[in-house]
Design a protein around this motif. Structure first.
Motif, PDB file in Angstrom:
ATOM      1  N   GLU A   1       0.825  -1.214   0.000  1.00 41.74           N
ATOM      2  CA  GLU A   1       0.000   0.000   0.000  1.00 41.74           C
ATOM      3  C   GLU A   1       0.854   1.256   0.000  1.00 41.74           C
ATOM      4  O   GLU A   1       0.535   2.233  -0.686  1.00 41.74           O
ATOM      5  CB  GLU A   1      -0.930  -0.023   1.214  1.00 41.74           C
TER       6      GLU A   1
ATOM      7  N   LEU B   1      -6.013   3.129  -9.515  1.00 44.23           N
ATOM      8  CA  LEU B   1      -6.730   2.228  -8.613  1.00 44.23           C
ATOM      9  C   LEU B   1      -7.941   2.926  -8.000  1.00 44.23           C
ATOM     10  O   LEU B   1      -9.016   2.326  -7.890  1.00 44.23           O
ATOM     11  CB  LEU B   1      -5.788   1.729  -7.516  1.00 44.23           C
ATOM     12  N   LEU B   2      -7.789   4.189  -7.618  1.00 45.92           N
ATOM     13  CA  LEU B   2      -8.917   4.922  -7.046  1.00 45.92           C
ATOM     14  C   LEU B   2     -10.012   5.151  -8.081  1.00 45.92           C
ATOM     15  O   LEU B   2     -11.168   5.354  -7.728  1.00 45.92           O
ATOM     16  CB  LEU B   2      -8.437   6.254  -6.474  1.00 45.92           C
TER      17      LEU B   2
ATOM     18  N   ARG C   1     -11.502  -4.506  -1.949  1.00 51.22           N
ATOM     19  CA  ARG C   1     -11.511  -3.229  -2.663  1.00 51.22           C
ATOM     20  C   ARG C   1     -11.643  -2.044  -1.720  1.00 51.22           C
ATOM     21  O   ARG C   1     -10.832  -1.118  -1.747  1.00 51.22           O
ATOM     22  CB  ARG C   1     -12.672  -3.236  -3.674  1.00 51.22           C
ATOM     23  N   ASP C   2     -12.685  -2.020  -0.882  1.00 53.83           N
ATOM     24  CA  ASP C   2     -12.947  -0.859  -0.029  1.00 53.83           C
ATOM     25  C   ASP C   2     -11.807  -0.614   0.947  1.00 53.83           C
ATOM     26  O   ASP C   2     -11.396   0.533   1.159  1.00 53.83           O
ATOM     27  CB  ASP C   2     -14.265  -1.048   0.731  1.00 53.83           C
TER      28      ASP C   2
ATOM     29  N   LEU D   1      -8.746   0.849  -0.991  1.00 50.89           N
ATOM     30  CA  LEU D   1      -8.930   2.234  -1.409  1.00 50.89           C
ATOM     31  C   LEU D   1      -8.927   3.188  -0.215  1.00 50.89           C
ATOM     32  O   LEU D   1      -8.397   4.296  -0.304  1.00 50.89           O
ATOM     33  CB  LEU D   1     -10.216   2.377  -2.208  1.00 50.89           C
TER      34      LEU D   1
ATOM     35  N   ARG E   1      -6.275   6.252   0.174  1.00 52.75           N
ATOM     36  CA  ARG E   1      -6.692   7.640   0.404  1.00 52.75           C
ATOM     37  C   ARG E   1      -6.012   8.207   1.651  1.00 52.75           C
ATOM     38  O   ARG E   1      -5.571   9.360   1.661  1.00 52.75           O
ATOM     39  CB  ARG E   1      -8.212   7.711   0.552  1.00 52.75           C
TER      40      ARG E   1
END
Length: 274
Positions: free
Chosen positions: A103, A116-117, A186-187, A190, A194
Motif C-alpha cells: 500500500e 486504482l482509485l 476493494r474498499d 482504497l 486515500r
C-alpha cells in the motif's frame, strides 16, 4: 454400446439450468491483461488438455456457483453425477506487513494510486509487487492449492479448469477480485490509499490535500472575479495652508520688526481659498 474400445464411454454431464456461463463463445476467454496473465500462468503448468475440457464446461454453464474470498475460491460444478462437485482453488494471501509495504508503494506513486482509485488496474502493477520481492500471480504449481470432490485423481480436473476460466472472467469484470484473493478487499485497499495519499510527500506524491480546487463552471474560471473593495482611509484633521512654513527653518529676516514667515502666512491662506 456401453464400451468404446474396451473402455467405458464417458458419461455426459447433467445439464444445468441457470448455471454460470462464460461470455466468450469461442477462442480465448480472458479479455484484459490481468485475466489473460492468470490463464497464461495456468497453461504454462501443462494443463492445456484439461483446460480445454474445462473451457467447454464453462461455456456450457456447468458451474453452479463461484465465490472469491481471501486465499480461496470455492465453486460447485455439475458433472455426470447428480451431486455437483465441490472445487477449491487456494493461494497464499499476503500478510498484514506485506500489504502495508504494498500500500505504501502504491500510494507513493501518483499514477498507480489514481488508476486504482478510479477502479482501473495499472498495466504494470506486477512490477510494484516484484520490486517488493512479491508475486501478484503464482509462477509455480506449488503456489496454488487445488482440490475437487470428483473421482479424477489428476489435478486440475476439468471441473477445476472450468472454475479457473470463470475466475479469469470475474477478474475481467472486477480486477479488485485478484487483490481480494490475495487478502485485501476493494474498499479496504482504497481507504488505505486515500489515507496514505494524505501523508505521502515527495516529487511523485501529487498535489497536497489542501490544494485549491478549480470552479466547476468554466465560465466562472475565465472571469476576473469580484473587484476588491477600495481601501478606506480614515478621516483626519484638515491641513492648514500655511503649515509648510512651519516645516522651514526659521529665516533670520525681519521686516519692520516682523519675521518674514509671518508676513507670508496671509498669502498662503489666500491661495488656498482661491
Amino acid at each position: 454400446m456401453n464400451n468404446w474400445r474396451g473402455f467405458p464411454r464417458p458419461a455426459k454431464p447433467i445439464r444445468v439450468e441457470g448455471g454460470i456461463r462464460a461470455r466468450s463463445r469461442r477462442g480465448e476467454i480472458a479479455r484484459t491483461w490481468w485475466s489473460r496473465r492468470f490463464i497464461e500462468v495456468l497453461e504454462s503448468f501443462g494443463m492445456g488438455g484439461r483446460l480445454a475440457r474445462g473451457k467447454n464446461y464453462a461455456r456450457a454453464g456447468q458451474v453452479r456457483s463461484l465465490t472469491v474470498s481471501t486465499s480461496v475460491v470455492v465453486g460447485l460444478v455439475q458433472g455426470s453425477r447428480p451431486e455437483p462437485y465441490r472445487v477449491r482453488i487456494g493461494i497464499k494471501a499476503f500478510t498484514a506487513a506485506e500489504w502495508e509495504r504494498i500500500e505504501r508503494a502504491l500510494a507513493g506513486r501518483a499514477l498507480y494510486a489514481a488508476k486504482l482509485l478510479a477502479g482501473e488496474m495499472p498495466t504494470d502493477l506486477e512490477n510494484v509487487f516484484a520490486e517488493l520481492g512479491l508475486r501478484l500471480f503464482p509462477n509455480t504449481m506449488r503456489q496454488l492449492t487445488m482440490d475437487c470432490s470428483c473421482p479424477d485423481w489428476e489435478i486440475p480436473c476439468k471441473h477445476l479448469a472450468a472454475a479457473c476460466y470463470l475466475l479469469a472472467e470475474s477478474f475481467d469484470e472486477d480486477p479488485f477480485q485478484i487483490l481480494a484473493w490475495r487478502g485485501r478487499g476493494r474498499d479496504e485497499l482504497l481507504d488505505r490509499l486515500r489515507a496514505l495519499r494524505g501523508t505521502v510527500t515527495g516529487p511523485d506524491a501529487g498535489e497536497p490535500e489542501d490544494a485549491p480546487t478549480l470552479p466547476e463552471s468554466p465560465e466562472v474560471f475565465w472571469t476576473t472575479g469580484e473587484r476588491p473593495a477600495a481601501p478606506v482611509i480614515p478621516d483626519s484633521e484638515p491641513t492648514a495652508a500655511d503649515a509648510v512654513l512651519d516645516e522651514l527653518d526659521d529665516l533670520p529676516i525681519d521686516i519692520g520688526g516682523t519675521r518674514v514667515t509671518d508676513l507670508l502666512r496671509p498669502a498662503y491662506r489666500a491661495m488656498r481659498r482661491s
